[in-house]
Design a protein around this motif. Structure first.
Motif, short mmCIF file in Angstrom:
data_model
loop_
_atom_site.label_atom_id
_atom_site.label_comp_id
_atom_site.label_asym_id
_atom_site.label_seq_id
_atom_site.Cartn_x
_atom_site.Cartn_y
_atom_site.Cartn_z
N MET A 97 -16.26 -18.66 59.30
CA MET A 97 -15.28 -17.79 59.94
C MET A 97 -15.96 -16.97 61.03
SD MET A 97 -12.19 -16.83 60.15
CE MET A 97 -11.60 -17.68 58.69
N ARG A 132 -5.78 -14.35 67.27
CA ARG A 132 -6.65 -13.69 66.27
C ARG A 132 -6.79 -12.21 66.57
NH1 ARG A 132 -11.00 -14.32 62.63
NH2 ARG A 132 -12.53 -12.64 62.87
N LYS A 188 3.05 -17.72 60.68
CA LYS A 188 2.31 -17.58 59.42
C LYS A 188 1.14 -18.55 59.37
CE LYS A 188 4.41 -16.40 55.73
NZ LYS A 188 5.22 -16.28 54.48
N MET A 189 1.33 -19.76 59.86
CA MET A 189 0.24 -20.74 59.86
C MET A 189 -0.92 -20.26 60.73
SD MET A 189 0.39 -24.80 60.86
CE MET A 189 1.69 -25.06 59.66
N THR A 190 -0.59 -19.62 61.85
CA THR A 190 -1.62 -19.09 62.74
C THR A 190 -2.40 -17.98 62.04
OG1 THR A 190 -0.29 -19.61 64.68
CG2 THR A 190 -2.05 -17.99 64.97
N TYR A 230 -2.97 -17.55 58.80
CA TYR A 230 -3.89 -18.06 57.78
C TYR A 230 -4.99 -18.95 58.37
CZ TYR A 230 -1.10 -16.06 54.06
OH TYR A 230 -0.46 -15.17 53.22
N LYS A 231 -4.78 -19.44 59.56
CA LYS A 231 -5.84 -20.18 60.24
C LYS A 231 -7.02 -19.26 60.54
CE LYS A 231 -6.86 -22.48 64.65
NZ LYS A 231 -6.29 -22.90 65.96
N HIS A 232 -6.72 -18.02 60.92
CA HIS A 232 -7.76 -17.06 61.30
C HIS A 232 -8.21 -16.18 60.15
CE1 HIS A 232 -7.55 -18.10 65.54
NE2 HIS A 232 -6.24 -18.01 65.49
N PRO A 285 -7.98 -16.25 56.04
CA PRO A 285 -7.53 -16.98 54.85
C PRO A 285 -6.95 -16.11 53.75
CG PRO A 285 -9.93 -16.88 54.96
CD PRO A 285 -9.43 -16.36 56.26
#
Length: 208
Positions: free
Chosen positions: A1, A23, A55-57, A59-61, A63
């Motif tokens: 990360m 982010r 939401k996907m973005t 959790y991509k940055h 977790p």
């Protein structure tokens, strides 16, 4: 990360939300919400909604919320130490003046309408020893370690026999000042704490 460097943290403060990458938008939004309210009371859905990311973005940055909380605390730490470094450098070469510059910087921050206390003291209250958030707790521990190291570096040129004791006392004045400023908005406490630090340091210098 990925971990943001200090310049990127400072950049978050100067740029509008729309001008930031996803982010950074998440982190800027979370930082403002966490500091204004608290980490535990602000949910991920609110951060997603106010940052304008999917939401996907999110959790991509980040977790987990704990990972975001740790990043927020690193963000606050970077801003805090940048402020202290600037203040102590501007104070000039005299060691005593450089230590007292910490309290001048604190006093200036206390005047801001957005001041809500120390995020690290508040973090300790929210993430106690039984919390299952090792990244957050490690970030908090690193901040307090770095603050002690920073104060010690300023006290060291005074060449005191009881340097470690003086460092601990200065740290107590710093933390006490932050807590009291949050509890007693508009009071004269920050200047009184600076005066106490000056008396402490001058007495320590006289003792050698």
């Amino acid at each position: 990360m990925k971990t943001l460097d200090v310049s990127e943290y400072l950049d978050l403060e100067s740029r509008s939300l729309d001008a930031l990458a996803p982010r950074q938008r998440i982190l800027k939004t979370a930082s403002e919400l966490f500091y204004r309210n608290s980490i535990h009371t602000v949910g991920i859905d609110r951060i997603i909604a106010e940052s304008g990311v999917a939401k996907m973005t999110f959790y991509k940055h980040f977790p987990s919320k704990a990972n975001l909380a740790a990043t927020y605390l690193r963000h606050k730490s970077a801003l805090w130490f940048d402020m202290l470094a600037t203040a102590t450098e501007q104070a000039g070469p005299a060691p005593l003046d450089r230590v007292l510059a910490i309290f001048d910087a604190l006093n200036a921050s206390f005047q801001a309408p957005t001041f809500r206390g120390c995020p690290f003291v508040r973090g300790l209250a929210e993430f106690g020893p039984d919390a299952e958030t090792p990244e957050v707790q490690a970030t908090l521990a690193a901040y307090f370690h770095d603050l002690r190291k920073f104060v010690a570096s300023l006290v060291q040129p005074l060449k005191l026999k009881n340097q470690e004791s003086v460092v601990v006392q200065i740290l107590a004045l710093i933390q006490g000042s932050l807590v009291n400023a949050q509890a007693m908005r508009g009071g004269v406490e920050p200047l009184a704490t600076r005066d106490a630090a000056k008396v402490l340091l001058e007495a320590a210098v006289q003792r050698g």
